[in-house]
Write an enzyme that holds these catalytic residues in place. Sequence first.
Site, PDB file in Angstrom:
ATOM      1  NE  ARG A  61      -3.974  -2.118   0.201  1.00 25.93           N
ATOM      2  CZ  ARG A  61      -4.485  -2.840  -0.774  1.00 25.93           C
ATOM      3  NH1 ARG A  61      -4.027  -2.690  -2.020  1.00 25.93           N
ATOM      4  NH2 ARG A  61      -5.459  -3.691  -0.559  1.00 25.93           N
ATOM      5  CG  ASP A 151      -3.205  -8.272  -8.228  1.00 20.13           C
ATOM      6  OD1 ASP A 151      -3.881  -9.175  -8.721  1.00 20.13           O
ATOM      7  OD2 ASP A 151      -3.327  -7.906  -7.049  1.00 20.13           O
ATOM      8  CG  ASN A 277     -10.956  -9.381  -7.541  1.00 19.85           C
ATOM      9  OD1 ASN A 277     -10.764 -10.403  -8.172  1.00 19.85           O
ATOM     10  ND2 ASN A 277     -10.985  -8.184  -8.126  1.00 19.85           N
ATOM     11  CG  ASP A 304      -4.515 -11.043  -3.303  1.00 15.97           C
ATOM     12  OD1 ASP A 304      -4.022  -9.890  -3.267  1.00 15.97           O
ATOM     13  OD2 ASP A 304      -5.588 -11.295  -3.903  1.00 15.97           O
TER      14      ASP A 304
HETATM   15 ZN   LIG Z   1      -5.552  -9.748  -7.952  1.00 20.46          ZN
END
Ligand SMILES: [Zn+2]
Length: 429
Positions: A61, A151, A277, A304
Amino acid sequence: MKATWLIRGARLAGGEQEDLLIRDGVIAETGRDLTAPGAEVIDADALIALPGLVDLHTHLREPGREDAETVATGTAAAALGGFTAVHAMANTDPVADTAGVVEQVWRLGRQAGHCDVYPVGAVTQRLAGAALAELGAMADSAARVRVFSDDGRCVFDPMLMRRALEYVKAFDGVIAQHAQEPRLTEGAQLNEGEMAGKLGLAGWPAVAEEAVIARDCLLAAHVESRLHVCHVSTAGSVEIIRWAKRKGWRVTAEVTPHHLLLTEELAASYDPVYKVNPPLRTSVDVTALRTALADGTIDCVATDHAPHPVEDKETEWAVAAFGMTGLETALRVVQEAMVDTGLLDWAGVADRLSVRPARIGRLAGHGQPLRAGAPACLTLYDPSGRARADLSGSPSKSRNTPFAGMALPGRVVATFLGGSPTVLDGKLA
Ligand SMILES: [Zn+2]
């Protein structure tokens, strides 16, 4: 001067008990009854020693959303989870689409010192899907980027995807695709099927993932380049990847801990902590993903880790952000889903969480078997016992994890990065 460490009686990748002598950042010696006057000694009797875990898919982030996570806080969480290397995804603000931004993230990682940070470069400028980013400049930068991904978004334009695959061949790079057909997933909230229907949430069909994976496997074969498929979530995707590998195409794939353990049923609570997701799927998909990870069709586990501040997650399902955190619990979830079910032994865990992801990312200093001469990047893990995951003291800035409070096996005891401990006795060193 780095201290010398003597780790006594660890089971190397789950095999026989041996001692490990760590000196000057490398494993100097392995064997029985080693001695080293003046060394710091760790009693690792019956602990599993694994090469330091490598994550191909972490959202740190920073820059831009330091309220959700920073390079320092995210990598501290990674070290507590047993990771010695993480790939930082490019969907920051500004986007990591230039040499300047990837070098900034790489430097922040070195300053923090918890983990080696390998920035992922964006495939397209500002992730807009219209023009290629500066792939060559990012590859040549101090960050030496080899993994490129938009991504969060899919590189949907087939001509752009083809050009990206062609371009990265020059420096042995790989395109990591977030496979999501945008038209088929407009407004989608949960796996398309009975559960989504019952809850009145817009369905996210498996075909939206599978169609893109099939196309990209064909494109990668056509231009003889490397494709990596992010967070595979359906049984059909597994079949397509199995087919591509059988053809000898250069396709690799990852699965997340949450897709190995959780199903769409959990959404019945309407708790957005389960909104992710790609979405949680069915138990049939979970079984196929586990089998594929066990037989190597899926190469590795990637977290992820997707931190979000409370206000973006603790809200109505339809408006909540997609994503879960998972660095600290990844290895425990893998033990639960893969080891305790008899699908994978510890040597297999070392392969899927360290050796293979390091190879896909072309990392020289990670993912090497624990032998004399190898860099001293390793994880000591206690597989015995079972406890509720307590993340109240987590260094991560976010708490959006479905695993908090869940009973899970195992515990990360220590992590070593380049010969120095980043974690000792389950705490940051
Ligand atoms: Zn992704």
